[in-house]
Design an enzyme around this catalytic site. Structure first.
Site, short mmCIF file in Angstrom:
data_model
loop_
_atom_site.label_atom_id
_atom_site.label_comp_id
_atom_site.label_asym_id
_atom_site.label_seq_id
_atom_site.Cartn_x
_atom_site.Cartn_y
_atom_site.Cartn_z
N ARG A 51 -76.29 58.48 89.18
CA ARG A 51 -75.67 59.53 89.38
C ARG A 51 -75.88 60.63 88.02
O ARG A 51 -76.26 60.07 86.81
CB ARG A 51 -74.12 59.21 89.42
CG ARG A 51 -73.34 60.56 89.58
CD ARG A 51 -71.85 60.30 89.28
NE ARG A 51 -71.45 60.68 88.13
CZ ARG A 51 -69.93 60.66 87.61
NH1 ARG A 51 -69.03 60.51 88.62
NH2 ARG A 51 -69.76 61.33 86.42
N TYR B 165 -67.10 68.29 84.34
CA TYR B 165 -67.10 66.70 84.55
C TYR B 165 -68.01 65.95 84.26
O TYR B 165 -68.92 66.19 84.62
CB TYR B 165 -66.48 66.65 86.19
CG TYR B 165 -66.52 65.24 86.42
CD1 TYR B 165 -65.28 64.27 86.17
CD2 TYR B 165 -67.61 64.73 87.08
CE1 TYR B 165 -65.51 63.10 86.35
CE2 TYR B 165 -67.72 63.48 87.39
CZ TYR B 165 -66.55 62.79 87.00
OH TYR B 165 -66.69 61.21 87.31
N ASP C 48 -71.85 64.18 91.62
CA ASP C 48 -70.17 64.25 91.75
C ASP C 48 -69.68 65.72 91.40
O ASP C 48 -69.90 66.18 90.31
CB ASP C 48 -69.51 63.12 90.83
CG ASP C 48 -67.99 63.09 91.25
OD1 ASP C 48 -67.73 63.56 92.05
OD2 ASP C 48 -67.35 62.04 90.76
N HIS D 8 -66.68 66.70 91.90
CA HIS D 8 -65.35 66.46 91.62
C HIS D 8 -64.57 67.54 92.21
O HIS D 8 -63.54 68.15 91.32
CB HIS D 8 -65.25 66.08 90.11
CG HIS D 8 -64.42 65.24 89.72
ND1 HIS D 8 -63.32 65.36 88.93
CD2 HIS D 8 -64.52 63.93 89.27
CE1 HIS D 8 -62.66 64.33 88.79
NE2 HIS D 8 -63.42 63.49 88.82
N GLU E 203 -70.80 63.79 95.99
CA GLU E 203 -69.53 63.24 96.23
C GLU E 203 -68.33 64.26 96.02
O GLU E 203 -68.49 65.38 95.18
CB GLU E 203 -69.48 62.30 95.03
CG GLU E 203 -68.16 61.53 94.87
CD GLU E 203 -68.06 60.67 93.74
OE1 GLU E 203 -69.22 60.07 93.33
OE2 GLU E 203 -66.97 60.43 92.93
N GLU F 100 -62.32 58.54 96.56
CA GLU F 100 -61.89 57.56 95.34
C GLU F 100 -60.33 57.78 95.19
O GLU F 100 -59.66 57.00 94.51
CB GLU F 100 -62.63 58.10 94.37
CG GLU F 100 -62.47 59.42 93.69
CD GLU F 100 -63.44 59.76 92.44
OE1 GLU F 100 -64.37 59.29 92.54
OE2 GLU F 100 -62.77 60.23 91.58
N ARG G 298 -65.35 55.96 99.61
CA ARG G 298 -65.28 55.38 98.07
C ARG G 298 -64.00 54.80 97.86
O ARG G 298 -63.96 54.49 96.63
CB ARG G 298 -65.46 56.84 97.42
CG ARG G 298 -66.70 57.80 97.55
CD ARG G 298 -67.42 57.75 96.49
NE ARG G 298 -66.97 57.90 95.05
CZ ARG G 298 -67.23 57.04 94.05
NH1 ARG G 298 -67.76 56.02 94.09
NH2 ARG G 298 -66.42 57.32 93.05
N GLU H 193 -70.38 51.86 92.44
CA GLU H 193 -70.31 52.44 91.35
C GLU H 193 -70.21 51.65 90.15
O GLU H 193 -69.28 50.66 90.20
CB GLU H 193 -69.13 53.87 91.26
CG GLU H 193 -69.22 54.43 89.94
CD GLU H 193 -68.33 55.75 89.96
OE1 GLU H 193 -67.14 55.46 90.81
OE2 GLU H 193 -68.32 56.49 89.26
N TRP I 188 -59.39 69.74 88.60
CA TRP I 188 -60.20 69.25 87.67
C TRP I 188 -61.09 68.00 88.52
O TRP I 188 -60.74 67.28 89.29
CB TRP I 188 -59.25 68.42 86.81
CG TRP I 188 -60.15 67.56 85.79
CD1 TRP I 188 -60.83 68.16 84.73
CD2 TRP I 188 -60.57 66.35 85.71
NE1 TRP I 188 -61.84 67.36 84.14
CE2 TRP I 188 -61.43 65.99 84.58
CE3 TRP I 188 -60.49 65.25 86.36
CZ2 TRP I 188 -62.18 64.80 84.26
CZ3 TRP I 188 -60.86 64.01 86.01
CH2 TRP I 188 -61.88 63.56 84.95
C1 CS2 Z 1 -64.75 59.66 89.13
C2 CS2 Z 1 -63.92 59.39 88.00
O1 CS2 Z 1 -66.14 57.86 88.67
C3 CS2 Z 1 -65.99 58.92 89.70
O2 CS2 Z 1 -66.55 59.20 90.40
O3 CS2 Z 1 -64.68 60.94 89.92
O4 CS2 Z 1 -64.67 59.35 86.85
C4 CS2 Z 1 -62.53 59.80 88.00
O5 CS2 Z 1 -62.67 61.25 87.56
C5 CS2 Z 1 -61.73 59.09 87.41
O6 CS2 Z 1 -61.81 57.68 88.02
C6 CS2 Z 1 -60.25 59.44 87.43
O7 CS2 Z 1 -59.45 58.68 86.81
MG MG Z 2 -65.98 60.80 91.57
#
Ligand code: CS2
Ligand code: MG
Length: 402
Positions: A147, A159, A210, A212, A236, A262, A283, A339, A402
């Site tokens: 990634r 992020y 990602d 996010h 993602e 996630e 995810r 991941e 975020w």
């Molecule tokens: C994430 C995480 O791993 C990922 O893809 O988006 O880093 C996420 O921000 C954290 O698990 C939040 O607790």
């Molecule tokens: Mg993520």
């Protein structure tokens, strides 16, 4: 075999983890991860104050019944706190069942579907060249999937990028850090990152990204189109998914594969995404979606629509989650990728485990159960420290995702 004791253990070997330990009257114990990043103590209280007493004396082997008892029985279904608590109970009970059977957990789930589990690591840097060098480092380490995230010119932070790149840890302060976000700058920058990576490394490795949750559906469609030539493994969380229909719009415009889930807690969060084939990877992982029992239902529904799994594996999921997820991945017929972010050394010491990395894959161990334990004496040396994820604002001060 009856449940004799239920204990919640909080430890912070670099970051907070909540672990549930269930012990039976025959002395067998199992553990489950109940970590909900930034809201840890809510799950601690849920388990201690509202679940523990209800479990003592029950048949530890009645995993499905206990799952239904906690889900239907609490009346207030779903939600991250409830489902993380149920997930921890469920994982601990599967651990116990597999230990009692003398088998690694994947055997109980239906046996091995593959030799190893392809993982992706996180390459990030303050700019494109730094990220590109990090990708080179992961390739050197044997990763087949990486990634890539990079700092964006004109933005102080974004992020996925931090000073300690191997151990990126977003929950970084006792009160939420405030970041500033610019969609325009980001959309302009990301295609340049992947252009450089494909130019330098060719197409022999999988690349992931990602977003996010930061774009609108139309902006996500635009980004997907602009990344098509670089053939990403996935894009993602391009937009928030409270409204699953938003993905219809993205899907109409781009063939860049999509990964989401996630932050999902149950199959209901992704029912339309799956049944309308609006995504390519789901995810959700063991900890946040009700454990092995419920994750299996999600994966089975996904399989009907040729959607594969891509379990969340950030550092806020403890090694207990990783161990359980690897057994799940070893079995799941529609496994896609896992991941894998390295935990810090103190974390690995608190949670001794038998999974191993080699040649771009993780391998679940062969010891009975999910293969992860907790060293309680060591755990007690790292008391809980309040830590929050950051928040995001647009340049004019408007709150953003975020
Ligand atoms: C994430 C995480 O791993 C990922 O893809 O988006 O880093 C996420 O921000 C954290 O698990 C939040 O607790
Ligand atoms: Mg993520």
């Amino acid at each position: 075999m009856k449940i004799a004791a239920v204990k919640v253990i909080v430890t912070c070997p670099g970051r907070n983890f909540v672990t549930l330990k269930i012990t039976t009257d025959q002395g067998v114990h199992g553990i489950g991860d109940a970590t909900l990043n930034g809201r840890e103590l809510a799950v601690v209280s849920y388990l201690q104050d509202h679940v523990a007493d209800c479990l003592v004396g029950r048949d530890a082997g009645a995993i499905e019944d206990i799952w239904q008892y906690l889900y239907r029985g609490c009346y207030w279904r779903r939600g991250p706190v409830t489902m993380a608590a149920i997930g921890a109970v469920d994982t601990a009970l599967w651990d116990i069942k597999a230990k009692a059977a003398g088998m690694p957990l994947y055997e109980l789930l239906g046996g091995r579907s593959r030799r190893g589990v392809m993982v992706y690591g996180h390459a990030s840097g303050r700019d494109i060249e730094e990220t590109s060098d990090e990708v080179a480092r992961y390739i050197e380490l044997g990763y087949r999937a990486i990634r890539a995230q990079s700092g964006v010119p004109g933005m102080d932070s974004t992020y996925g990028v931090s000073a300690d790149r191997m151990y990126y840890e977003p929950a970084d302060a006792a009160l939420p850090t405030e970041n500033v976000w610019s969609t325009e700058k980001y959309l302009d920058h990301v295609p340049k990152l992947f252009d450089r990576l494909r130019e330098r490394f060719g197409f022999g490795h999988h690349l992931l990204h990602d977003v996010h949750h930061r774009l609108t559906p139309m902006e996500a469609a635009r980004l997907g189109i602009s990344l098509e030539d670089y053939r990403l493994f996935w894009m993602e969380d391009p937009t928030p998914v409270e409204n699953q229909e938003a993905f219809r719009l993205i899907r109409k415009h781009t063939v860049t594969p999509l990964a989401v889930g996630e932050i999902f807690n149950t199959v209901w969060d992704c029912k339309d995404l799956l049944s309308e084939q609006l995504i390519d990877y789901i995810r959700t992982t063991v900890t946040h979606a009700g454990g092995i029992t419920h994750l299996r239902r999600i994966a089975d529904l996904a399989a009907m629509y040729q959607i594969r799994t891509g379990c969340h594996g950030a550092t806020d999921l403890s090694p207990v989650c990783m161990g359980a997820a690897l057994h799940f991945d070893t079995w799941a017929p529609n496994f896609g990728i896992q991941e894998y972010m390295l935990h810090t050394e103190p974390t690995d010491e608190v949670f001794p485990h038998d999974y191993r990395f080699s040649e771009g894959e993780l391998h679940a161990g062969e010891s009975p159960g999910h293969g992860v334990d907790i060293d309680e004496r060591l755990a007690a040396k790292y008391p809980y420290r309040k830590a929050y994820l950051p928040v995001n604002r647009l340049r004019d001060g408007t709150m953003w995702n975020w």
